[in-house]
Design an enzyme around this catalytic site. Structure first.
Site, PDB file in Angstrom:
ATOM      1  N   CYS A 181      -0.636  -3.382  -1.762  1.00  0.00           N
ATOM      2  CA  CYS A 181      -1.446  -3.961  -0.911  1.00  0.00           C
ATOM      3  C   CYS A 181      -3.066  -3.899  -1.110  1.00  0.00           C
ATOM      4  O   CYS A 181      -3.777  -5.030  -0.642  1.00  0.00           O
ATOM      5  CB  CYS A 181      -1.248  -3.274   0.636  1.00  0.00           C
ATOM      6  SG  CYS A 181       0.158  -3.257   1.112  1.00  0.00           S
TER       7      CYS A 181
ATOM      8  N   CYS B 119      -4.524   0.164   4.188  1.00  0.00           N
ATOM      9  CA  CYS B 119      -3.653   1.101   3.748  1.00  0.00           C
ATOM     10  C   CYS B 119      -2.733   0.484   2.528  1.00  0.00           C
ATOM     11  O   CYS B 119      -2.723  -0.739   2.434  1.00  0.00           O
ATOM     12  CB  CYS B 119      -2.584   1.474   4.747  1.00  0.00           C
ATOM     13  SG  CYS B 119      -1.770   0.091   5.688  1.00  0.00           S
TER      14      CYS B 119
ATOM     15  N   HIS C  99      -0.741 -11.178   5.968  1.00  0.00           N
ATOM     16  CA  HIS C  99      -1.125 -10.066   4.944  1.00  0.00           C
ATOM     17  C   HIS C  99      -0.672 -10.613   3.640  1.00  0.00           C
ATOM     18  O   HIS C  99       0.390 -10.142   3.329  1.00  0.00           O
ATOM     19  CB  HIS C  99      -0.824  -8.644   5.392  1.00  0.00           C
ATOM     20  CG  HIS C  99      -0.813  -7.864   4.433  1.00  0.00           C
ATOM     21  ND1 HIS C  99      -1.980  -7.712   3.291  1.00  0.00           N
ATOM     22  CD2 HIS C  99      -0.272  -6.534   4.396  1.00  0.00           C
ATOM     23  CE1 HIS C  99      -1.635  -6.751   2.700  1.00  0.00           C
ATOM     24  NE2 HIS C  99      -0.803  -5.835   3.317  1.00  0.00           N
TER      25      HIS C  99
END
Length: 387
Positions: free
Chosen positions: A91, A373, A343
């Protein structure tokens, strides 16, 4: 040591991964479009003067494989002499791309870099081809590889109720829709070609992922998505699946000023940390604290925060432990976040940083912090300072 500055930052609209605007557009095209756009917006910098391109992407296979950074650069007709590398910190990939470029500039090994990231989750699903080593279960809980269950764990550990999650998710959509209506995203979104529901080719200049009709009452009717028996995390309080790209022009301050390019912000500090994979969503807390320490600042010095909303159950514990619960509406994700915008994994670090820079300018604040995160237990953060 050279000062690193952000000269420009842009993104595509966020498209729905399921039958969305970019269903017929490849990840390389989204990336190349932004590379061309950044160079066109900053003509004082010749493309041949770029030292490198750092591009984040998580699922590096199919159309996103074989070094998508280079493929996109070739599509964008960036001179062949300019190298390009694809970065993967899950991520945090495109924020890691920024960090990599920043360090090259700090040490004098580069003067100008394109950084960014992309993820087309409609074409290359997050779980495509994933095959965890069986031996990992000796050291890490099996559920640590299931992001939704790590969010459930954080919610239980920190007393985050279903009602709190629903309220935060509704806020994300409301804020993102308000930003869209007011034109707050206009300075960061580059109109991008895609197809509407009827298959007509058109230019999109808005995020189609936002659901402005979202209410707490509607969210309360959704079933738990990951733990059907006792869970509190739903699809509505999780980040949306979306397709998109984001990009930044990063330079040494001296070279930018030499070319007459106005820096928008400096990279004040950077940090990346590891944490327990079972609570991977907690990574922004130690990462932010380390970045603030490196910057010689405290959380109270930061005017605005962009914290990636992987899950409401994940971001709320981070906000709580950074001592920001009373300042959510003044400082946190003022234009909504990933619950509303989605995302796209490799894109999000550059996306939230781009949104942060615009918010810093709009709110006229000196410092901003972007953090996220990272699956399997990491956190990454960057402190920016207005120039």
């Amino acid at each position: 040591m050279e000062q690193v500055v952000i000269v420009d930052a842009i993104r595509t609209p966020m498209g729905r991964s399921k039958g969305g605007a970019f269903r017929n557009v490849r990840a390389e095209d989204l990336s190349a479009h932004l590379m061309r756009s950044l160079l066109a917006r900053n003509p004082a910098l010749e493309a041949a003067a770029l030292d490198d391109i750092y591009w984040g992407c998580v699922q590096q296979t199919l159309e996103q494989g074989f070094n998508i950074a280079r493929n996109a650069a070739l599509l964008a007709e960036v001179p062949h002499s300019v190298p390009a590398v694809t970065v993967n910190r899950l991520c945090g990939s495109s924020m890691q791309a920024l960090h990599d470029a920043a360090r090259m500039i700090m040490t004098g090994d580069a003067q100008a870099c394109l950084v960014g990231g992309v993820e087309h989750m409609g074409h290359v699903p997050m779980s495509h081809g994933v095959d965890f080593h069986p031996g990992l279960s000796r050291n890490v809980a099996k559920a640590a590889g299931m992001m939704g269950l790590t969010a459930e764990m954080l919610a239980r550990m920190h007393g985050i109720s279903r009602e709190m999650q629903d309220a935060f998710a509704a806020r994300s959509h409301a804020r993102a829709w308000a930003a869209t209506q007011s034109g707050a995203f206009k300075n960061e979104i580059i109109p991008t070609g895609g197809h509407d529901a009827d298959g007509v080719l058109k230019q999109f200049n808005y995020d189609e992922v936002i659901r402005p009709e979202t209410t707490v009452e509607a969210l309360a009717t959704l079933r738990p998505a990951f733990d059907p028996v006792s869970g509190t995390v739903t699809a509505g309080t999780s980040s949306a699946l979306s397709d998109g790209a984001a990009a930044m022009l990063v330079m040494s301050e001296s070279r930018a000023r030499e070319l007459g390019l106005k820096p928008r912000a400096r990279v004040r500090s950077m940090a990346v940390v590891g944490c327990d994979p079972s609570i991977m969503g907690y990574g922004p807390v130690p990462a932010s604290k380390l970045a603030l320490k490196k910057a010689g600042l405290s959380a109270s010095d930061i005017g605005v925060f962009e914290m990636n909303e992987a899950f409401a159950a994940q971001i709320l514990p981070c906000i709580k432990d950074l001592g920001l619960m009373e300042q959510i509406d003044e400082k946190i994700n003022l234009n909504g976040g990933a619950i509303a915008l989605g995302h796209p994994l490799g894109c999000s670090g550059a996306r939230i940083s781009t949104t942060l820079l615009n918010l810093m300018e709009h709110k006229d604040v000196q410092f901003g912090l972007a953090t996220m995160c990272i699956g399997l237990g990491q956190g990454i953060a960057t402190v920016f300072e207005r120039v």
